[in-house]
Design a protein around this motif. Structure first.
Motif, short mmCIF file in Angstrom:
data_model
loop_
_atom_site.label_atom_id
_atom_site.label_comp_id
_atom_site.label_asym_id
_atom_site.label_seq_id
_atom_site.Cartn_x
_atom_site.Cartn_y
_atom_site.Cartn_z
N TYR A 44 1.08 -0.93 -0.28
CA TYR A 44 0.09 0.19 -0.12
C TYR A 44 0.70 1.21 -0.08
N GLN A 45 0.63 2.60 -0.73
CA GLN A 45 1.69 3.07 -1.07
C GLN A 45 0.30 4.93 -0.19
N PRO A 46 0.45 5.45 0.18
CA PRO A 46 -0.44 6.06 0.58
C PRO A 46 -0.08 8.00 -0.20
N ILE A 47 -1.30 8.08 -0.09
CA ILE A 47 -1.29 9.94 -0.87
C ILE A 47 -1.81 10.21 0.51
N ILE A 48 -1.33 11.67 -0.49
CA ILE A 48 -1.20 12.87 1.26
C ILE A 48 -1.36 14.11 0.67
N SER A 49 -2.91 14.95 0.79
CA SER A 49 -3.60 15.63 0.90
C SER A 49 -2.53 17.26 1.54
N LEU A 50 -1.98 18.03 -0.37
CA LEU A 50 -1.03 18.47 0.28
C LEU A 50 -1.41 20.04 0.98
N LEU A 51 -2.95 19.92 1.20
CA LEU A 51 -3.43 20.86 1.91
C LEU A 51 -3.24 21.12 3.34
N GLU A 52 -3.75 20.09 3.28
CA GLU A 52 -3.80 18.68 5.48
C GLU A 52 -2.67 18.14 5.57
N GLY A 53 -1.32 17.72 4.44
CA GLY A 53 -0.49 17.08 5.35
C GLY A 53 -0.68 15.99 6.00
N ARG A 54 -2.12 15.09 5.76
CA ARG A 54 -2.77 14.08 5.88
C ARG A 54 -2.77 13.40 5.00
N ILE A 55 -2.97 12.03 5.37
CA ILE A 55 -3.26 10.87 4.21
C ILE A 55 -3.89 10.57 4.34
N THR A 56 -4.64 10.60 2.55
CA THR A 56 -6.18 10.71 2.72
C THR A 56 -6.50 9.16 2.51
N GLY A 57 -5.61 8.74 1.29
CA GLY A 57 -6.01 7.32 0.84
C GLY A 57 -4.81 6.49 0.39
N CYS A 58 -5.37 5.53 0.68
CA CYS A 58 -3.82 4.05 -0.03
C CYS A 58 -3.76 3.82 -1.25
N GLU A 59 -3.53 3.51 -2.18
CA GLU A 59 -2.96 2.91 -2.69
C GLU A 59 -2.84 1.37 -2.59
N ALA A 60 -3.58 0.07 -3.31
CA ALA A 60 -3.11 -0.94 -2.73
C ALA A 60 -2.56 -1.72 -4.25
N LEU A 61 -1.16 -2.01 -4.31
CA LEU A 61 -0.91 -2.77 -5.64
C LEU A 61 -0.13 -3.91 -5.46
N LEU A 62 -0.59 -4.60 -6.33
CA LEU A 62 -0.19 -5.78 -6.82
C LEU A 62 1.72 -6.81 -6.22
N ARG A 63 1.64 -7.54 -5.28
CA ARG A 63 3.08 -7.57 -5.67
C ARG A 63 3.00 -9.87 -5.60
N TRP A 64 4.19 -10.01 -6.34
CA TRP A 64 4.25 -11.61 -6.37
C TRP A 64 5.37 -11.39 -6.56
N ARG A 65 5.97 -12.13 -5.27
CA ARG A 65 7.54 -12.56 -4.91
C ARG A 65 7.48 -14.34 -5.25
N HIS A 66 8.49 -14.60 -6.38
CA HIS A 66 8.37 -15.63 -7.68
C HIS A 66 9.69 -16.73 -6.57
N PRO A 67 9.24 -17.87 -6.52
CA PRO A 67 10.20 -18.49 -5.96
C PRO A 67 11.21 -18.73 -5.73
N VAL A 68 11.44 -18.75 -7.34
CA VAL A 68 12.90 -18.31 -8.37
C VAL A 68 13.34 -16.89 -8.75
N HIS A 69 12.93 -16.61 -9.37
CA HIS A 69 12.80 -15.07 -9.97
C HIS A 69 12.95 -13.90 -9.37
N GLY A 70 12.47 -14.33 -8.11
CA GLY A 70 12.66 -12.75 -6.92
C GLY A 70 11.16 -12.03 -7.33
N HIS A 71 11.41 -11.04 -7.11
CA HIS A 71 10.15 -9.64 -7.78
C HIS A 71 9.69 -9.88 -8.52
N ILE A 72 8.94 -9.57 -9.46
CA ILE A 72 8.22 -9.73 -10.61
C ILE A 72 7.52 -8.77 -11.11
N PRO A 73 7.89 -7.38 -11.52
CA PRO A 73 7.11 -5.35 -11.11
C PRO A 73 5.24 -6.40 -11.97
#
Ligand code: C2E
Ligand code: MG
Ligand code: MG
Ligand code: MG
Length: 280
Positions: A44-73
């Protein structure tokens, strides 16, 4: 002689094609297995309001750790999943998982989830979103769905109906990677997006390239006129942040503020985040 040489090149080419095809088939098999065996994860990556400086949301991003090849984007395996009809079950898993996670965050923090065009083809998307919301008891107002213009390229009535029904559920709809497609402007006309995410390729050139700087200013202005929130993706430097602030962009997301992090780490970040961090 030239002819023999040519023949050899062809054969090499065939072998190479063959290898690539085989590699792709192996990768497909691996991806199916990864999904079944739970090797896929969400960061999850935070999204921040420039006006208030607070975190308004977070983007969910898929991750795959391959047992042999490691992280695949995801840029590699999401298109593969789309090709082999696996993005629908994966997308459904993402919706349920991310909503369940977001329901444990402090009130008012949204979760943003990326949707593939293929998820609109099945006709089951709206039911799937409703079910993810009810299973998690997440307030629909805290769910944001990100689509790219490739979804609107489908240009069919079923897609527009689905978007409106999602809106009726109380879910927010964001246009992702804005400005990179062929006719982003005309897509803004076809649906009243709650949010416009400015593609990071423009942000990358902020301050260095006059055109990109002007385009960002124009998009934030457009967002204001359309009453859509503008978010800039890919902020890596303080200079970029200051530019965006001056241009009236509403929210920012990027490595400067936080990389995408695992769920547990995000919880910690949400608990310790202070608006002063935006002053940097
Ligand atoms: P996106 O939706 O535009 O996601 C933002 C991407 O920008 C993420 O890449 C994120 O890690 C990256 N990013 C954020 N801040 C910065 C920065 O400051 N600098 C740089 N260089 N990059 C930054 P990621 O995680 O590799 O995802 C790539 C794409 O894969 C996403 O682009 C999205 O289109 C797709 N994707 C990821 N998760 C999902 C998913 O659950 N479903 C579907 N359908 N697509 C997904
Ligand atoms: Mg996105
Ligand atoms: Mg994007
Ligand atoms: Mg993208």
């Amino acid at each position: 002689c030239a002819k023999a040489g040519g023949g050899r090149t062809y054969r090499l080419f065939d072998v190479e094609m063959d290898n690539r095809l085989q590699a792709k088939q192996v990768m497909e098999q691996d991806l199916r297995q990864a999904f079944v065996e739970g090797q896929l994860d969400l960061h999850y990556q935070p999204i921040i309001s420039l006006l208030e400086g607070r975190i308004t949301g977070c983007e969910a991003l898929l991750r795959w750790r391959h047992p042999v090849h490691g992280h695949i984007p995801p840029a590699e395996f999401v298109p593969l999943a789309e090709d082999i009809g696996l993005i629908e079950p994966i997308g459904e898993w993402v919706l349920h998982r991310a909503c369940r996670e977001a329901a444990t965050w402090p009130e008012g923090i949204r979760v943003a989830i990326n949707l593939s065009p293929a998820q609109f083809n099945s006709g089951k998307l709206v039911d799937c979103v409703s079910s993810a919301l009810s299973c998690s008891a997440l307030d629909p107002g805290r769910l944001e769905l990100e689509i790219t213009e490739s979804v609107l390229l489908l240009k069919n009535e079923a897609t527009m109906t689905a978007l409106h029904r999602l809106r009726d559920l109380g879910v927010q709809i964001a246009m992702d990677d804005f400005g990179t497609g062929y006719s982003s402007l005309s897509y803004l006309r076809s649906f009243p997006f709650d949010k416009i995410k400015i593609d990071r390729s423009f942000v990358h050139e902020l301050g260095e390239n006059k055109q990109s700087t002007a385009i960002i200013r124009a998009i934030t202005g457009l967002g204001k006129s359309l009453e859509s929130t503008t978010v800039a993706e890919g902020i890596e430097t303080i200079e970029q942040l200051e530019h965006l602030r001056a241009d009236g962009c509403d929210e920012v997301q990027g490595f400067l503020l936080s990389r995408p992090v695992p769920a547990a780490e995000l919880k910690q970040l949400l608990a310790t985040w202070h608006p002063d961090r935006l002053a940097l």
